[in-house]
Design a protein around this motif. Structure first.
Motif, mmCIF file in Angstrom:
data_model
loop_
_atom_site.group_PDB
_atom_site.id
_atom_site.type_symbol
_atom_site.label_atom_id
_atom_site.label_comp_id
_atom_site.label_asym_id
_atom_site.label_seq_id
_atom_site.Cartn_x
_atom_site.Cartn_y
_atom_site.Cartn_z
ATOM 1 N N LEU A 126 -4.499 -6.495 0.394
ATOM 2 C CA LEU A 126 -3.786 -5.817 -0.681
ATOM 3 C C LEU A 126 -2.611 -6.695 -1.108
ATOM 4 C CD1 LEU A 126 -3.520 -2.097 0.566
ATOM 5 C CD2 LEU A 126 -5.333 -3.167 -0.787
ATOM 6 N N GLU A 127 -2.534 -7.005 -2.374
ATOM 7 C CA GLU A 127 -1.443 -7.805 -2.927
ATOM 8 C C GLU A 127 -0.908 -7.089 -4.160
ATOM 9 O OE1 GLU A 127 1.392 -9.848 -4.284
ATOM 10 O OE2 GLU A 127 0.565 -10.423 -2.327
ATOM 11 N N LYS A 128 0.377 -6.777 -4.152
ATOM 12 C CA LYS A 128 0.934 -5.978 -5.245
ATOM 13 C C LYS A 128 1.069 -6.745 -6.551
ATOM 14 C CE LYS A 128 5.823 -6.621 -3.979
ATOM 15 N NZ LYS A 128 6.260 -7.248 -5.225
ATOM 16 N N GLY A 141 -2.654 -6.546 -7.737
ATOM 17 C CA GLY A 141 -2.038 -5.456 -8.481
ATOM 18 C C GLY A 141 -2.120 -4.136 -7.749
ATOM 19 N N THR A 142 -2.146 -4.191 -6.415
ATOM 20 C CA THR A 142 -2.318 -2.984 -5.603
ATOM 21 C C THR A 142 -1.248 -2.949 -4.521
ATOM 22 O OG1 THR A 142 -4.717 -3.099 -5.972
ATOM 23 C CG2 THR A 142 -3.940 -1.653 -4.214
ATOM 24 N N LYS A 143 -0.399 -1.945 -4.590
ATOM 25 C CA LYS A 143 0.737 -1.825 -3.678
ATOM 26 C C LYS A 143 0.474 -0.752 -2.626
ATOM 27 C CE LYS A 143 5.774 -1.171 -3.841
ATOM 28 N NZ LYS A 143 6.918 -0.928 -4.757
ATOM 29 N N ALA A 144 0.857 -1.042 -1.394
ATOM 30 C CA ALA A 144 0.759 -0.040 -0.327
ATOM 31 C C ALA A 144 1.902 0.955 -0.487
ATOM 32 C CB ALA A 144 0.813 -0.718 1.036
ATOM 33 N N ALA A 145 1.571 2.187 -0.875
ATOM 34 C CA ALA A 145 2.607 3.189 -1.140
ATOM 35 C C ALA A 145 2.915 4.041 0.085
ATOM 36 C CB ALA A 145 2.174 4.081 -2.312
ATOM 37 N N TYR A 146 1.895 4.318 0.895
ATOM 38 C CA TYR A 146 2.069 5.178 2.068
ATOM 39 C C TYR A 146 1.122 4.710 3.157
ATOM 40 C CZ TYR A 146 1.993 9.314 5.062
ATOM 41 O OH TYR A 146 2.067 10.157 6.147
ATOM 42 N N GLY A 172 -3.386 5.631 -6.058
ATOM 43 C CA GLY A 172 -3.892 6.870 -5.483
ATOM 44 C C GLY A 172 -5.116 6.718 -4.601
ATOM 45 N N THR A 173 -5.689 5.526 -4.518
ATOM 46 C CA THR A 173 -6.847 5.338 -3.644
ATOM 47 C C THR A 173 -6.390 5.174 -2.198
ATOM 48 O OG1 THR A 173 -6.866 2.937 -3.952
ATOM 49 C CG2 THR A 173 -8.172 4.258 -5.508
#
Length: 403
Positions: free
Chosen positions: A39-41, A172-177, A193-194
């Protein structure tokens, strides 16, 4: 009854810089068939520390014998040159000079010679007249030449690692939780949200690695304090043939303002080291109150300020005054003027700091249930990225086997 989990991958790597991508690359080579997701934001790889440094392949001369930095930098430098040659990535082994310009620097220069020899690095000692053989415009009392130093395009290295890793890379995907359960694994909800479910999580989040560690439930007992390194390019690149460094102060992990001829022929000048007002604070205008508050709330930040205020004041002065920065460079390169220095994008160093204000001076890798955290990997991490990746991969696969 054993609960069945539908895992999306075996190992989930957070962070698409050169260390995270090298780890993914090493995992799939050591254990083919292991499913890896990164995952890379950002929208692509190497957008922060990897892509914003001066591109130097460090020899390993500076680092304490026996430390991970000393072991991995010397080994990593040779591997990086071979890797770049094998995959046609721009690089050059230029060698570098470390130059003493004041008499009180001479003992430190001699100590570097001894350290280089302890680390197995070829070093040639030079008197003042010999400096001109390598760098006609550079002046100093004495110097050492380190032949194994070079430069490369680390962004291109990171892109190749990404493409060759076999991992699923989600930009373009950030670890939110993050929900880590030692008996089950790790579930990460992303900002879209995934949910990604993995057996093991590897934290290579660089400037945000301490935050990611805490979200998993692990207390890293350190905090990242961001230091911005500001650079210029030289309008007259012909003044410098290769790489020229001052003698570093052993009390700090920073190498001082130096001159680096890159693979494109341009010469980088810098960096200085000033506190950044955000984790990604690439200029004085970028202020993120929550991140700044977190830095100020960490006791180690205040210990640094009290202990090193004189050094920090000099760095701030050079940041705010181009004339002061020019004077610092002229110690090595007397011919330059302020007009020779053209501002260029800055970088931010993710420096781990302990509660007592100690600046962590080695690579720091910690493990927790179902997790491996890379908590201090500033320079020379790009140089050492291939052996670091193997080390982290080995720990991740060991954790995976025990899960």
């Amino acid at each position: 009854m054993v609960r069945e989990i539908a895992y999306d991958c075996d190992v989930l790597v957070i962070g698409g810089g050169i260390v995270g991508l090298s780890t993914a690359y090493a995992i799939t080579r050591a254990a083919p068939g292991t499913r890896v997701t990164v995952l890379e934001k950002e929208a692509g790889p190497a957008r922060h520390q990897t892509g914003r440094n001066s591109g130097v392949i460090h020899s390993g001369i500076y680092y304490r014998p026996g430390s991970l930095k000393a072991q991995f930098a010397a080994r990593g430098a040779a591997e990086m040159v071979k890797f770049c040659a094998e995959y046609d990535i721009p690089h050059a082994v230029t060698g570098k000079l470390i130059v003493a310009t004041e008499r009180d620097e001479l003992p430190r220069l001699h100590a570097l010679v001894q350290r280089g020899r302890e680390n197995g690095i070829p070093v040639r000692e030079l008197g003042a007249p010999q400096i001109e053989e390598y760098e006609p415009e550079v002046q100093g009392l004495a110097a050492i030449h380190v032949s194994t130093t070079g430069v490369c395009d680390y962004g291109a290295v990171a892109r190749h690692l990404a493409n060759a890793s076999g991992a699923r890379i989600r930009y373009g995907t950030k670890a939110a939780y993050i929900d880590r359960r030692p008996d089950l694994g790790v579930a990460v909800r992303t900002d879209d949200g995934t949910v990604v479910r993995a057996r093991v999580l590897v934290n290579c989040a660089g400037l945000h690695c301490d935050e990611i560690a805490r979200r998993t439930g692990d207390e890293p007992n350190m905090r990242i304090v961001p230091f911005r390194g500001e650079y210029y390019t030289l309008a007259r690149p012909d003044l410098v043939r290769g790489l020229v460094y001052p003698v570093p102060d052993p009390a700090f992990p920073f190498l001082g303002v130096h001159l680096t001829r890159g693979i494109d022929g341009s010469v980088h000048v810098g960096p200085n080291a000033v506190p950044a007002l955000a984790r990604e604070g690439y200029d004085w205008r970028t202020v993120r109150p929550r991140e700044l508050g977190s830095t100020l709330a960490w006791p180690g930040s205040w210990h640094i300020a009290r202990r090193h205020w004189r050094y920090g004041t000099g760095e701030l002065h050079r940041s705010l005054s181009k004339a002061a920065f020019t004077r610092a460079v002229r110690r090595l390169l007397p011919a330059i003027t302020s007009d020779d220095l053209i501002p260029t994008p800055a970088g931010v160093r993710a420096q781990a700091v302990l509660r007592d204000g100690t600046l962590v001076d080695d690579f720091l890798i910690q493990e927790g249930p179902r997790t491996v955290h890379v908590l201090n990997a500033p320079s020379p991490a790009a140089t050492a990225s291939l052996p670091i990746g193997r080390e982290v991969a080995q720990r991740a696969l060991k954790t995976l086997a025990a899960a």
